[in-house]
Design a protein around this motif. Structure first.
Motif, PDB file in Angstrom:
ATOM      1  N   CYS A  72       0.847  -1.188   0.000  1.00 29.97           N
ATOM      2  CA  CYS A  72       0.000   0.000   0.000  1.00 29.97           C
ATOM      3  C   CYS A  72       0.886   1.243   0.000  1.00 29.97           C
ATOM      4  O   CYS A  72       1.850   1.312   0.766  1.00 29.97           O
ATOM      5  CB  CYS A  72      -0.907  -0.004   1.226  1.00 29.97           C
ATOM      6  SG  CYS A  72      -2.006   1.419   1.298  1.00 29.97           S
ATOM      7  N   ASP A  76      -1.408   8.154  -0.719  1.00 28.55           N
ATOM      8  CA  ASP A  76      -2.184   8.006  -1.950  1.00 28.55           C
ATOM      9  C   ASP A  76      -3.342   7.023  -1.811  1.00 28.55           C
ATOM     10  O   ASP A  76      -4.312   7.113  -2.550  1.00 28.55           O
ATOM     11  CB  ASP A  76      -1.283   7.564  -3.107  1.00 28.55           C
ATOM     12  CG  ASP A  76      -0.087   8.473  -3.311  1.00 28.55           C
ATOM     13  OD1 ASP A  76       0.225   9.276  -2.416  1.00 28.55           O
ATOM     14  OD2 ASP A  76       0.559   8.380  -4.355  1.00 28.55           O
ATOM     15  N   THR A  78      -3.190   3.828  -2.526  1.00 28.28           N
ATOM     16  CA  THR A  78      -3.120   2.921  -3.671  1.00 28.28           C
ATOM     17  C   THR A  78      -2.589   1.577  -3.204  1.00 28.28           C
ATOM     18  O   THR A  78      -1.529   1.509  -2.586  1.00 28.28           O
ATOM     19  CB  THR A  78      -2.200   3.495  -4.764  1.00 28.28           C
ATOM     20  OG1 THR A  78      -2.668   4.811  -5.111  1.00 28.28           O
ATOM     21  CG2 THR A  78      -2.174   2.611  -5.994  1.00 28.28           C
ATOM     22  N   TRP A  79      -3.321   0.516  -3.509  1.00 36.10           N
ATOM     23  CA  TRP A  79      -2.969  -0.847  -3.104  1.00 36.10           C
ATOM     24  C   TRP A  79      -2.555  -1.652  -4.331  1.00 36.10           C
ATOM     25  O   TRP A  79      -3.301  -1.738  -5.306  1.00 36.10           O
ATOM     26  CB  TRP A  79      -4.171  -1.518  -2.440  1.00 36.10           C
ATOM     27  CG  TRP A  79      -4.547  -0.909  -1.137  1.00 36.10           C
ATOM     28  CD1 TRP A  79      -5.145   0.308  -0.926  1.00 36.10           C
ATOM     29  CD2 TRP A  79      -4.346  -1.482   0.151  1.00 36.10           C
ATOM     30  NE1 TRP A  79      -5.335   0.520   0.412  1.00 36.10           N
ATOM     31  CE2 TRP A  79      -4.866  -0.572   1.098  1.00 36.10           C
ATOM     32  CE3 TRP A  79      -3.791  -2.683   0.592  1.00 36.10           C
ATOM     33  CZ2 TRP A  79      -4.829  -0.825   2.461  1.00 36.10           C
ATOM     34  CZ3 TRP A  79      -3.773  -2.936   1.952  1.00 36.10           C
ATOM     35  CH2 TRP A  79      -4.280  -2.005   2.865  1.00 36.10           C
ATOM     36  N   TYR A  80      -1.367  -2.237  -4.250  1.00 32.27           N
ATOM     37  CA  TYR A  80      -0.818  -3.033  -5.343  1.00 32.27           C
ATOM     38  C   TYR A  80      -0.736  -4.501  -4.944  1.00 32.27           C
ATOM     39  O   TYR A  80      -0.498  -4.821  -3.780  1.00 32.27           O
ATOM     40  CB  TYR A  80       0.599  -2.558  -5.681  1.00 32.27           C
ATOM     41  CG  TYR A  80       0.660  -1.218  -6.381  1.00 32.27           C
ATOM     42  CD1 TYR A  80       0.282  -1.093  -7.716  1.00 32.27           C
ATOM     43  CD2 TYR A  80       1.112  -0.089  -5.723  1.00 32.27           C
ATOM     44  CE1 TYR A  80       0.356   0.129  -8.366  1.00 32.27           C
ATOM     45  CE2 TYR A  80       1.199   1.140  -6.360  1.00 32.27           C
ATOM     46  CZ  TYR A  80       0.812   1.235  -7.689  1.00 32.27           C
ATOM     47  OH  TYR A  80       0.887   2.439  -8.337  1.00 32.27           O
ATOM     48  N   HIS A  95       5.131   5.398 -10.191  1.00 26.12           N
ATOM     49  CA  HIS A  95       4.345   5.974  -9.096  1.00 26.12           C
ATOM     50  C   HIS A  95       5.193   6.795  -8.132  1.00 26.12           C
ATOM     51  O   HIS A  95       4.914   7.966  -7.897  1.00 26.12           O
ATOM     52  CB  HIS A  95       3.618   4.852  -8.337  1.00 26.12           C
ATOM     53  CG  HIS A  95       2.582   5.349  -7.379  1.00 26.12           C
ATOM     54  ND1 HIS A  95       1.499   4.605  -7.036  1.00 26.12           N
ATOM     55  CD2 HIS A  95       2.467   6.509  -6.680  1.00 26.12           C
ATOM     56  CE1 HIS A  95       0.752   5.286  -6.168  1.00 26.12           C
ATOM     57  NE2 HIS A  95       1.334   6.450  -5.939  1.00 26.12           N
ATOM     58  N   LYS A 101       0.116   6.104 -11.139  1.00 23.76           N
ATOM     59  CA  LYS A 101      -0.163   4.744 -10.697  1.00 23.76           C
ATOM     60  C   LYS A 101       0.108   3.733 -11.812  1.00 23.76           C
ATOM     61  O   LYS A 101      -0.090   4.038 -12.992  1.00 23.76           O
ATOM     62  CB  LYS A 101      -1.624   4.597 -10.255  1.00 23.76           C
ATOM     63  CG  LYS A 101      -1.969   5.347  -9.002  1.00 23.76           C
ATOM     64  CD  LYS A 101      -3.394   5.101  -8.595  1.00 23.76           C
ATOM     65  CE  LYS A 101      -4.324   5.952  -9.432  1.00 23.76           C
ATOM     66  NZ  LYS A 101      -5.713   5.901  -8.966  1.00 23.76           N
ATOM     67  N   GLU A 103      -1.564   1.103 -13.189  1.00 23.04           N
ATOM     68  CA  GLU A 103      -2.959   0.680 -13.109  1.00 23.04           C
ATOM     69  C   GLU A 103      -3.170  -0.832 -13.170  1.00 23.04           C
ATOM     70  O   GLU A 103      -4.047  -1.348 -12.481  1.00 23.04           O
ATOM     71  CB  GLU A 103      -3.781   1.361 -14.216  1.00 23.04           C
ATOM     72  CG  GLU A 103      -3.864   2.871 -14.091  1.00 23.04           C
ATOM     73  CD  GLU A 103      -4.734   3.365 -12.939  1.00 23.04           C
ATOM     74  OE1 GLU A 103      -5.445   2.555 -12.303  1.00 23.04           O
ATOM     75  OE2 GLU A 103      -4.689   4.577 -12.672  1.00 23.04           O
ATOM     76  N   VAL A 106      -2.921  -2.321  -9.649  1.00 25.94           N
ATOM     77  CA  VAL A 106      -3.755  -1.777  -8.572  1.00 25.94           C
ATOM     78  C   VAL A 106      -4.956  -2.698  -8.363  1.00 25.94           C
ATOM     79  O   VAL A 106      -5.658  -3.024  -9.311  1.00 25.94           O
ATOM     80  CB  VAL A 106      -4.231  -0.349  -8.912  1.00 25.94           C
ATOM     81  CG1 VAL A 106      -5.227   0.164  -7.860  1.00 25.94           C
ATOM     82  CG2 VAL A 106      -3.052   0.599  -9.038  1.00 25.94           C
ATOM     83  N   HIS A 108      -6.950  -1.963  -5.393  1.00 27.86           N
ATOM     84  CA  HIS A 108      -7.864  -1.103  -4.646  1.00 27.86           C
ATOM     85  C   HIS A 108      -7.286   0.309  -4.613  1.00 27.86           C
ATOM     86  O   HIS A 108      -6.076   0.486  -4.462  1.00 27.86           O
ATOM     87  CB  HIS A 108      -8.060  -1.616  -3.216  1.00 27.86           C
ATOM     88  CG  HIS A 108      -8.997  -0.775  -2.411  1.00 27.86           C
ATOM     89  ND1 HIS A 108     -10.363  -0.827  -2.565  1.00 27.86           N
ATOM     90  CD2 HIS A 108      -8.772   0.161  -1.459  1.00 27.86           C
ATOM     91  CE1 HIS A 108     -10.934   0.036  -1.739  1.00 27.86           C
ATOM     92  NE2 HIS A 108      -9.985   0.650  -1.059  1.00 27.86           N
ATOM     93  N   GLN A 109      -8.163   1.272  -4.743  1.00 28.39           N
ATOM     94  CA  GLN A 109      -7.788   2.676  -4.623  1.00 28.39           C
ATOM     95  C   GLN A 109      -8.718   3.313  -3.608  1.00 28.39           C
ATOM     96  O   GLN A 109      -9.933   3.306  -3.809  1.00 28.39           O
ATOM     97  CB  GLN A 109      -7.860   3.396  -5.960  1.00 28.39           C
ATOM     98  CG  GLN A 109      -7.547   4.878  -5.897  1.00 28.39           C
ATOM     99  CD  GLN A 109      -6.139   5.160  -5.399  1.00 28.39           C
ATOM    100  OE1 GLN A 109      -5.168   4.632  -5.940  1.00 28.39           O
ATOM    101  NE2 GLN A 109      -6.012   5.965  -4.351  1.00 28.39           N
ATOM    102  N   ALA A 115     -10.986  -1.605  -7.744  1.00 27.12           N
ATOM    103  CA  ALA A 115     -10.431  -1.595  -9.103  1.00 27.12           C
ATOM    104  C   ALA A 115     -10.641  -2.938  -9.770  1.00 27.12           C
ATOM    105  O   ALA A 115     -10.845  -3.937  -9.148  1.00 27.12           O
ATOM    106  CB  ALA A 115      -8.940  -1.262  -9.048  1.00 27.12           C
TER     107      ALA A 115
END
Length: 115
Positions: A72, A76, A78-80, A95, A101, A103, A106, A108-109, A115
């Motif tokens: 995470c 931001d 942003t979860w990868y 990023h 990002k 995309e 990802v 979850h954002q 996502a």
């Protein structure tokens, strides 16, 4: 009398990444190996100091126990997932260095539908 509690200090940073190193997220210690690799990767990308400095922390579980290593990026939100060494290089470049990002990684954002 007890000693006074010392107020901790943390150097300024731009982003903070959290990496799950729990046993269910990835196999064979891949998440810990990813975490351990970041010192050199951040230094090479100039993220170890200066205005883009990134702080990193291990967490034991995000309760997102598939597709790891999971990471995470804060603030931001942003979860990868599937953060392999190669994908980490993409995340660092796009990023963490350039604010864009990755995309396709990802899952979850924060503030958006899944996502």
């Amino acid at each position: 009398m007890s000693e006074p509690v010392v107020k901790p200090k943390i150097g300024n940073y731009h982003r903070h990444i959290l990496i799950c190193t729990g046993p269910r997220c990835s196999q064979d210690g891949a998440s810990q190996a990813l975490f351990d690799s970041l010192g050199d990767k951040f230094k090479a990308a100039g993220l170890n100091e200066g205005p883009l400095r990134v702080k990193r922390s291990r967490v034991s579980c995000f309760a997102a126990c598939k597709g790891g290593p999971v990471m995470c990026v804060q603030p931001d939100g942003t979860w990868y997932y599937n953060v392999t060494p190669e994908n980490m290089d993409r995340i660092i470049e796009d990023h963490l260095c350039n604010g864009k990002k990755v995309e396709d990684l990802v899952f979850h954002q924060a503030g958006e539908a899944d996502a």
